[in-house]
Design a protein around this motif. Structure first.
Motif, PDB file in Angstrom:
ATOM      1  N   PHE A   5       0.209 -52.736 -17.351  1.00 53.14           N
ATOM      2  CA  PHE A   5      -1.239 -52.755 -17.597  1.00 53.14           C
ATOM      3  C   PHE A   5      -1.920 -53.551 -16.485  1.00 53.14           C
ATOM      4  O   PHE A   5      -2.471 -54.627 -16.723  1.00 53.14           O
ATOM      5  N   PRO A   6      -1.916 -53.047 -15.242  1.00 52.86           N
ATOM      6  CA  PRO A   6      -2.423 -53.849 -14.117  1.00 52.86           C
ATOM      7  C   PRO A   6      -3.908 -54.170 -14.201  1.00 52.86           C
ATOM      8  O   PRO A   6      -4.363 -55.182 -13.668  1.00 52.86           O
ATOM      9  N   THR A   7      -4.685 -53.315 -14.862  1.00 52.59           N
ATOM     10  CA  THR A   7      -6.133 -53.559 -14.965  1.00 52.59           C
ATOM     11  C   THR A   7      -6.544 -53.893 -16.399  1.00 52.59           C
ATOM     12  O   THR A   7      -7.735 -53.936 -16.703  1.00 52.59           O
ATOM     13  N   GLY A   8      -5.549 -54.085 -17.278  1.00 54.56           N
ATOM     14  CA  GLY A   8      -5.838 -54.466 -18.662  1.00 54.56           C
ATOM     15  C   GLY A   8      -5.829 -53.275 -19.621  1.00 54.56           C
ATOM     16  O   GLY A   8      -6.071 -52.137 -19.227  1.00 54.56           O
ATOM     17  N   PHE A   9      -5.559 -53.569 -20.903  1.00 51.90           N
ATOM     18  CA  PHE A   9      -5.496 -52.532 -21.926  1.00 51.90           C
ATOM     19  C   PHE A   9      -6.850 -51.849 -22.181  1.00 51.90           C
ATOM     20  O   PHE A   9      -6.887 -50.635 -22.435  1.00 51.90           O
ATOM     21  N   PRO A  10      -7.977 -52.598 -22.121  1.00 47.03           N
ATOM     22  CA  PRO A  10      -9.276 -51.930 -22.361  1.00 47.03           C
ATOM     23  C   PRO A  10      -9.528 -50.725 -21.463  1.00 47.03           C
ATOM     24  O   PRO A  10     -10.074 -49.715 -21.913  1.00 47.03           O
ATOM     25  N   LEU A  11      -9.104 -50.802 -20.199  1.00 51.20           N
ATOM     26  CA  LEU A  11      -9.335 -49.664 -19.296  1.00 51.20           C
ATOM     27  C   LEU A  11      -8.480 -48.462 -19.676  1.00 51.20           C
ATOM     28  O   LEU A  11      -8.847 -47.316 -19.389  1.00 51.20           O
ATOM     29  N   VAL A  12      -7.344 -48.709 -20.326  1.00 52.72           N
ATOM     30  CA  VAL A  12      -6.532 -47.598 -20.832  1.00 52.72           C
ATOM     31  C   VAL A  12      -7.302 -46.884 -21.930  1.00 52.72           C
ATOM     32  O   VAL A  12      -7.344 -45.652 -21.987  1.00 52.72           O
ATOM     33  N   LEU A  13      -7.939 -47.660 -22.816  1.00 53.10           N
ATOM     34  CA  LEU A  13      -8.762 -47.072 -23.878  1.00 53.10           C
ATOM     35  C   LEU A  13      -9.948 -46.304 -23.290  1.00 53.10           C
ATOM     36  O   LEU A  13     -10.303 -45.222 -23.759  1.00 53.10           O
ATOM     37  N   MET A  14     -10.546 -46.864 -22.239  1.00 54.13           N
ATOM     38  CA  MET A  14     -11.719 -46.227 -21.632  1.00 54.13           C
ATOM     39  C   MET A  14     -11.362 -44.889 -20.966  1.00 54.13           C
ATOM     40  O   MET A  14     -12.231 -44.065 -20.718  1.00 54.13           O
ATOM     41  N   SER A  15     -10.086 -44.693 -20.680  1.00 57.52           N
ATOM     42  CA  SER A  15      -9.669 -43.450 -20.034  1.00 57.52           C
ATOM     43  C   SER A  15      -9.517 -42.301 -21.027  1.00 57.52           C
ATOM     44  O   SER A  15      -9.310 -41.156 -20.624  1.00 57.52           O
ATOM     45  N   LEU A  16      -9.617 -42.595 -22.338  1.00 53.44           N
ATOM     46  CA  LEU A  16      -9.361 -41.570 -23.352  1.00 53.44           C
ATOM     47  C   LEU A  16     -10.301 -40.378 -23.232  1.00 53.44           C
ATOM     48  O   LEU A  16      -9.897 -39.237 -23.458  1.00 53.44           O
ATOM     49  N   GLN A  17     -11.556 -40.616 -22.870  1.00 53.46           N
ATOM     50  CA  GLN A  17     -12.511 -39.509 -22.764  1.00 53.46           C
ATOM     51  C   GLN A  17     -12.061 -38.494 -21.736  1.00 53.46           C
ATOM     52  O   GLN A  17     -12.056 -37.281 -21.980  1.00 53.46           O
ATOM     53  N   SER A  18     -11.671 -38.976 -20.550  1.00 57.88           N
ATOM     54  CA  SER A  18     -11.263 -38.049 -19.493  1.00 57.88           C
ATOM     55  C   SER A  18      -9.942 -37.368 -19.841  1.00 57.88           C
ATOM     56  O   SER A  18      -9.703 -36.219 -19.449  1.00 57.88           O
ATOM     57  N   VAL A  19      -9.088 -38.053 -20.598  1.00 56.72           N
ATOM     58  CA  VAL A  19      -7.816 -37.453 -21.002  1.00 56.72           C
ATOM     59  C   VAL A  19      -8.056 -36.351 -22.029  1.00 56.72           C
ATOM     60  O   VAL A  19      -7.433 -35.288 -21.980  1.00 56.72           O
ATOM     61  N   VAL A  20      -8.987 -36.589 -22.957  1.00 58.02           N
ATOM     62  CA  VAL A  20      -9.350 -35.549 -23.922  1.00 58.02           C
ATOM     63  C   VAL A  20      -9.888 -34.323 -23.182  1.00 58.02           C
ATOM     64  O   VAL A  20      -9.560 -33.183 -23.516  1.00 58.02           O
ATOM     65  N   PHE A  21     -10.687 -34.547 -22.139  1.00 60.10           N
ATOM     66  CA  PHE A  21     -11.167 -33.425 -21.333  1.00 60.10           C
ATOM     67  C   PHE A  21     -10.011 -32.674 -20.692  1.00 60.10           C
ATOM     68  O   PHE A  21     -10.037 -31.446 -20.570  1.00 60.10           O
ATOM     69  N   ALA A  22      -8.974 -33.411 -20.271  1.00 60.92           N
ATOM     70  CA  ALA A  22      -7.814 -32.762 -19.649  1.00 60.92           C
ATOM     71  C   ALA A  22      -7.160 -31.772 -20.605  1.00 60.92           C
ATOM     72  O   ALA A  22      -6.634 -30.744 -20.190  1.00 60.92           O
ATOM     73  N   TYR A  23      -7.198 -32.075 -21.923  1.00 61.88           N
ATOM     74  CA  TYR A  23      -6.600 -31.184 -22.914  1.00 61.88           C
ATOM     75  C   TYR A  23      -7.573 -30.099 -23.385  1.00 61.88           C
ATOM     76  O   TYR A  23      -7.204 -29.255 -24.209  1.00 61.88           O
ATOM     77  N   ALA A  24      -8.794 -30.145 -22.896  1.00 61.91           N
ATOM     78  CA  ALA A  24      -9.789 -29.156 -23.314  1.00 61.91           C
ATOM     79  C   ALA A  24      -9.322 -27.747 -22.988  1.00 61.91           C
ATOM     80  O   ALA A  24      -8.627 -27.536 -21.995  1.00 61.91           O
ATOM     81  N   SER A  25      -9.714 -26.819 -23.816  1.00 60.15           N
ATOM     82  CA  SER A  25      -9.439 -25.379 -23.704  1.00 60.15           C
ATOM     83  C   SER A  25      -8.098 -24.965 -24.297  1.00 60.15           C
ATOM     84  O   SER A  25      -7.751 -23.790 -24.270  1.00 60.15           O
ATOM     85  N   ILE A  26      -7.331 -25.917 -24.867  1.00 60.16           N
ATOM     86  CA  ILE A  26      -6.114 -25.497 -25.567  1.00 60.16           C
ATOM     87  C   ILE A  26      -6.465 -24.635 -26.778  1.00 60.16           C
ATOM     88  O   ILE A  26      -5.665 -23.816 -27.218  1.00 60.16           O
ATOM     89  N   GLU A  27      -7.701 -24.816 -27.307  1.00 58.56           N
ATOM     90  CA  GLU A  27      -8.126 -24.052 -28.481  1.00 58.56           C
ATOM     91  C   GLU A  27      -8.527 -22.617 -28.118  1.00 58.56           C
ATOM     92  O   GLU A  27      -8.789 -21.799 -28.996  1.00 58.56           O
ATOM     93  N   LEU A  28      -8.549 -22.298 -26.822  1.00 59.80           N
ATOM     94  CA  LEU A  28      -8.955 -20.962 -26.373  1.00 59.80           C
ATOM     95  C   LEU A  28      -8.080 -19.868 -26.976  1.00 59.80           C
ATOM     96  O   LEU A  28      -8.560 -18.772 -27.261  1.00 59.80           O
ATOM     97  N   VAL A  29      -6.811 -20.179 -27.206  1.00 60.07           N
ATOM     98  CA  VAL A  29      -5.899 -19.178 -27.752  1.00 60.07           C
ATOM     99  C   VAL A  29      -6.369 -18.683 -29.118  1.00 60.07           C
ATOM    100  O   VAL A  29      -6.146 -17.536 -29.495  1.00 60.07           O
ATOM    101  N   GLY A  30      -7.087 -19.519 -29.865  1.00 58.29           N
ATOM    102  CA  GLY A  30      -7.620 -19.107 -31.162  1.00 58.29           C
ATOM    103  C   GLY A  30      -8.711 -18.061 -31.027  1.00 58.29           C
ATOM    104  O   GLY A  30      -8.857 -17.182 -31.884  1.00 58.29           O
ATOM    105  N   ILE A  31      -9.487 -18.139 -29.949  1.00 58.51           N
ATOM    106  CA  ILE A  31     -10.563 -17.176 -29.726  1.00 58.51           C
ATOM    107  C   ILE A  31      -9.993 -15.819 -29.325  1.00 58.51           C
ATOM    108  O   ILE A  31     -10.583 -14.777 -29.589  1.00 58.51           O
ATOM    109  N   THR A  32      -8.807 -15.824 -28.705  1.00 61.68           N
ATOM    110  CA  THR A  32      -8.182 -14.556 -28.319  1.00 61.68           C
ATOM    111  C   THR A  32      -7.631 -13.794 -29.528  1.00 61.68           C
ATOM    112  O   THR A  32      -7.272 -12.621 -29.405  1.00 61.68           O
ATOM    113  N   ALA A  33      -7.582 -14.451 -30.700  1.00 61.25           N
ATOM    114  CA  ALA A  33      -6.955 -13.832 -31.883  1.00 61.25           C
ATOM    115  C   ALA A  33      -7.598 -12.498 -32.245  1.00 61.25           C
ATOM    116  O   ALA A  33      -6.926 -11.561 -32.661  1.00 61.25           O
ATOM    117  N   GLY A  34      -8.938 -12.407 -32.087  1.00 63.39           N
ATOM    118  CA  GLY A  34      -9.646 -11.189 -32.469  1.00 63.39           C
ATOM    119  C   GLY A  34      -9.359 -10.008 -31.558  1.00 63.39           C
ATOM    120  O   GLY A  34      -9.667  -8.869 -31.904  1.00 63.39           O
TER     121      GLY A  34
END
Length: 445
Positions: free
Chosen positions: A192-221
């Motif tokens: 944790f070279p810059t501290g644990f809080p900055l790890v928490l602050m990175s969660l938003q960008s990490v969630v964006f990295a996983y964005a579009s995994i739900e796209l497969v549900g839209i292809t169902a139709g």
């Protein structure tokens, strides 16, 4: 001859294409570009953020799987929100999902311009973004089959590139080539070279990295035999998250010290540039351009279907419901492309911040979509429905996932200035959607 659905689409996507769309949806520019800046900010502990967001993404996908098998439909979570929460929820989630993809498209076009700039620094970046937009819009307007085929090869290239990196990275670490080795996880300031809080602050960008995994549900139709194809595609998310994301970020942190990475440069390009192989960095740069094009392509596909679903209920502009002779929702696709065009203008005026602002705004849409899916699955269970493909641990995993998503939003104003911009847009988005729903209700009355 392909059969036609009640919504006017055709079953043009086969198992091969849906499987690769699911894989491609889980590998995007959030990993290929965003991981570099986040490693530089949070250090090796960034892997914890990817693991936590990956666990939430797994539960979201299993919730989606249960809903899709209950009723396969191209409107996806918008239709489920209307059925299990209420018409207002369908309206709100549909527009938030559109905002997600509109902002994501801006981020992807920005990334493409950045990558092309690596080869042609003199070429105007805004013009690069414009050319990329014209290409993906043309692909989407021509046919669903062309979209599926292009996504298949885009996803294939991304999987091959990530696999090559994993093999090369593992070899470098095992044989301690150059600076590579597990010691990089704790050297240069510790885990944790810059501290644990900055790890928490990175969660938003990490969630964006996983964005579009739900796209497969839209292809169902538009998928033949969805009850057979969808469980396989959704189950694959688990190992993709574990290997492609958590595995890649762990190896990135071990191959080079976290101080070697920087925002605006793909960490994979950084690694291959350091190997001294003359063509390796160029090859990886081509892959990340493909990843960004793939995401733009998927965004136009998804929003076209969502907007048409809403237009048929008079919850979106009437022209968004237009369907071409090739069974393509041209109105919704053109509507989203116009927003992408506005994003090109944002990039023209704020080239340094456009990517981060766009990803932060897109994350709000991702969090809304994920929350709606998890909540709808819980409502489905309360009706007494029992699925052959159940979400593990429900209802406790539902509450834990929703709590995680709420935490991500609450942390945004304490992070960087670009996330604060997105956070303070929330009241405006809520007010805009509320006014829109009020107008829709009056028109219906």
């Amino acid at each position: 001859m392909r059969t036609q659905t009640e919504e006017g689409y055709t079953h043009a996507l086969g198992n091969r294409q849906v499987q690769m769309i699911a894989i491609g949806g889980a590998i995007g520019v959030g990993l290929f570009l965003g991981a570099g800046g986040r490693l530089a900010a949070a250090g090796p502990a960034l892997v914890l953020s990817y693991a936590a967001a990956g666990l939430a993404a797994f539960f979201v996908m299993r919730a989606l799987g249960e809903l899709v098998l209950y009723r396969p439909v191209s409107g996806s979570f918008v239709e489920y929100a209307g059925e299990f929460i209420g018409p207002w929820a369908a309206f709100a989630s549909g527009w938030m999902y559109w905002i997600n993809w509109a902002a994501t498209g801006v981020a992807e076009l920005t990334a493409i311009a950045t990558y092309i700039n690596y080869w042609a620094p003199a070429f105007p970046q805004w013009l690069t973004a414009l050319i990329a937009l014209a290409f993906v819009m043309t692909v989407n307007l021509l046919s669903v089959r062309l979209f599926g085929e292009l996504e298949f090869w885009f996803a294939m290239l991304k999987v091959v590139a990530i696999t090559v990196f994993l093999v090369v990275g593992l070899v470098l670490v095992v044989f301690a080539v150059g600076e590579a080795g597990p010691h990089n996880l704790v050297s240069h300031g510790g885990f944790f070279p810059t501290g644990f809080p900055l790890v928490l602050m990175s969660l938003q960008s990490v969630v964006f990295a996983y964005a579009s995994i739900e796209l497969v549900g839209i292809t169902a139709g538009e998928t033949a035999r969805p009850h057979e194809v969808m469980p396989k595609a959704i189950n694959g998310v688990v190992w993709r998250i574990a290997i492609f994301y958590v595995g890649s970020v762990t190896l990135l942190a071990m191959v080079l010290p976290w101080t070697a990475y920087s925002a605006g440069t793909s960490p994979f390009v950084t690694v291959f540039s350091g190997l001294g192989v003359p063509w390796a960095a160029d090859a990886m740069n081509l892959v990340v351009i493909t990843a960004a094009l793939s995401s733009c392509n998927s965004g136009l596909y998804a929003t076209g279907r969502i907007l048409r679903s809403m237009a048929m209920k008079q919850e979106a502009p009437r022209f968004a419901g237009a369907l071409s002779g090739r069974h393509v929702p041209v109105g919704g696709i053109v509507f989203t492309a116009a927003m992408f065009l506005a994003g090109v203008a944002l990039f023209y005026f704020l080239p340094e911040r456009a990517f981060n602002i766009a990803t932060a705004v897109a994350s709000l849409g991702v969090i809304t979509t994920w929350g709606v899916l998890v909540h709808c699955q819980a409502r489905l269970r309360r009706t007494g429905h029992r699925s052959a493909f159940p979400m593990p641990g429900t209802p406790w995993t539902n509450w834990l996932t929703l709590a995680f998503l709420a935490l991500v939003v609450l942390l945004m104003p304490f992070a960087d200035q670009d996330q604060r911009v997105a956070f303070f847009l929330i009241p405006l988005l809520v007010a805009g959607i509320a006014l829109g729903w009020y107008a829709v209700r009056r028109r219906r009355a």
